[in-house]
Design a protein around this motif. Structure first.
Motif, PDB file in Angstrom:
ATOM      1  N   GLY A  29       0.821  -1.217   0.000  1.00 19.16           N
ATOM      2  CA  GLY A  29       0.000   0.000   0.000  1.00 19.16           C
ATOM      3  C   GLY A  29       0.849   1.259   0.000  1.00 19.16           C
ATOM      4  O   GLY A  29       0.558   2.231  -0.719  1.00 19.16           O
ATOM      5  N   GLU A  30       1.905   1.267   0.791  1.00 18.44           N
ATOM      6  CA  GLU A  30       2.802   2.432   0.826  1.00 18.44           C
ATOM      7  C   GLU A  30       3.515   2.616  -0.509  1.00 18.44           C
ATOM      8  O   GLU A  30       3.724   3.742  -0.962  1.00 18.44           O
ATOM      9  N   THR A  31       3.905   1.521  -1.137  1.00 17.00           N
ATOM     10  CA  THR A  31       4.582   1.601  -2.435  1.00 17.00           C
ATOM     11  C   THR A  31       3.634   2.135  -3.502  1.00 17.00           C
ATOM     12  O   THR A  31       4.029   2.977  -4.323  1.00 17.00           O
ATOM     13  N   ILE A  32       2.392   1.669  -3.485  1.00 19.95           N
ATOM     14  CA  ILE A  32       1.412   2.174  -4.451  1.00 19.95           C
ATOM     15  C   ILE A  32       1.166   3.658  -4.228  1.00 19.95           C
ATOM     16  O   ILE A  32       1.100   4.439  -5.188  1.00 19.95           O
ATOM     17  N   THR A  33       1.062   4.086  -2.976  1.00 19.71           N
ATOM     18  CA  THR A  33       0.908   5.513  -2.673  1.00 19.71           C
ATOM     19  C   THR A  33       2.110   6.306  -3.173  1.00 19.71           C
ATOM     20  O   THR A  33       1.959   7.389  -3.753  1.00 19.71           O
ATOM     21  N   PHE A  34       3.305   5.776  -2.964  1.00 16.25           N
ATOM     22  CA  PHE A  34       4.527   6.442  -3.415  1.00 16.25           C
ATOM     23  C   PHE A  34       4.546   6.589  -4.933  1.00 16.25           C
ATOM     24  O   PHE A  34       4.872   7.659  -5.461  1.00 16.25           O
ATOM     25  N   ILE A  71       1.954   6.606  -6.960  1.00 20.72           N
ATOM     26  CA  ILE A  71       0.916   7.565  -7.356  1.00 20.72           C
ATOM     27  C   ILE A  71       1.401   8.993  -7.154  1.00 20.72           C
ATOM     28  O   ILE A  71       1.233   9.853  -8.028  1.00 20.72           O
ATOM     29  N   LEU A  72       2.030   9.272  -6.016  1.00 19.10           N
ATOM     30  CA  LEU A  72       2.573  10.617  -5.779  1.00 19.10           C
ATOM     31  C   LEU A  72       3.682  10.954  -6.771  1.00 19.10           C
ATOM     32  O   LEU A  72       3.796  12.101  -7.235  1.00 19.10           O
TER      33      LEU A  72
END
Length: 119
Positions: free
Chosen positions: A94-99, A101-102
């Motif tokens: 989840g953190e990697t996907i957020t990263f 996307i940003l």
């Protein structure tokens, strides 16, 4: 405690000895030539360079270079997570996907602003 650092110390001593030996051999046996204008002119890919010493690059060159380094370094942070994703679990995914996307939002912003246009 010295045994822990012994391989590093031996490596540094051998590296310094080999470097010193090669430098000494180069000084003793190397060909000495006098510098002249032909030897000091810049060469690029086997052809004489068209760029003179007073040439200045535009700001867009430096901006694209900085953006490349920025995005390149950010992508490097993804590699360790990709290697150990199973051990990190779903939170890391989840953190990697957020990263990512940003990162894409920043890339689209820079692209829309025209920073990637070569002028």
């Amino acid at each position: 405690m010295l045994r822990d650092y012994l391989p590093a110390v031996v490596f540094l001593i051998l590296g310094g000895a080999v470097g010193g030996l090669f430098s000494t051999l180069n000084l003793l046996t190397g060909v000495r030539t006098r510098p002249n204008l032909n030897r000091s002119t810049p060469y690029e890919c086997g052809l004489p360079s068209e760029i003179q010493r007073g040439f200045r690059f535009g700001i867009s060159f430096y901006l694209i270079a900085m953006l490349f380094i920025l995005f390149d370094i950010e992508v490097i942070f993804i590699y360790p997570i990709a290697v150990e994703l199973r051990s990190f679990g779903g939170f890391a995914l989840g953190e990697t996907i957020t990263f990512v996307i940003l990162l894409m939002i920043a890339f689209i912003y820079v692209w829309r602003r025209g920073a990637l246009e070569w002028k």
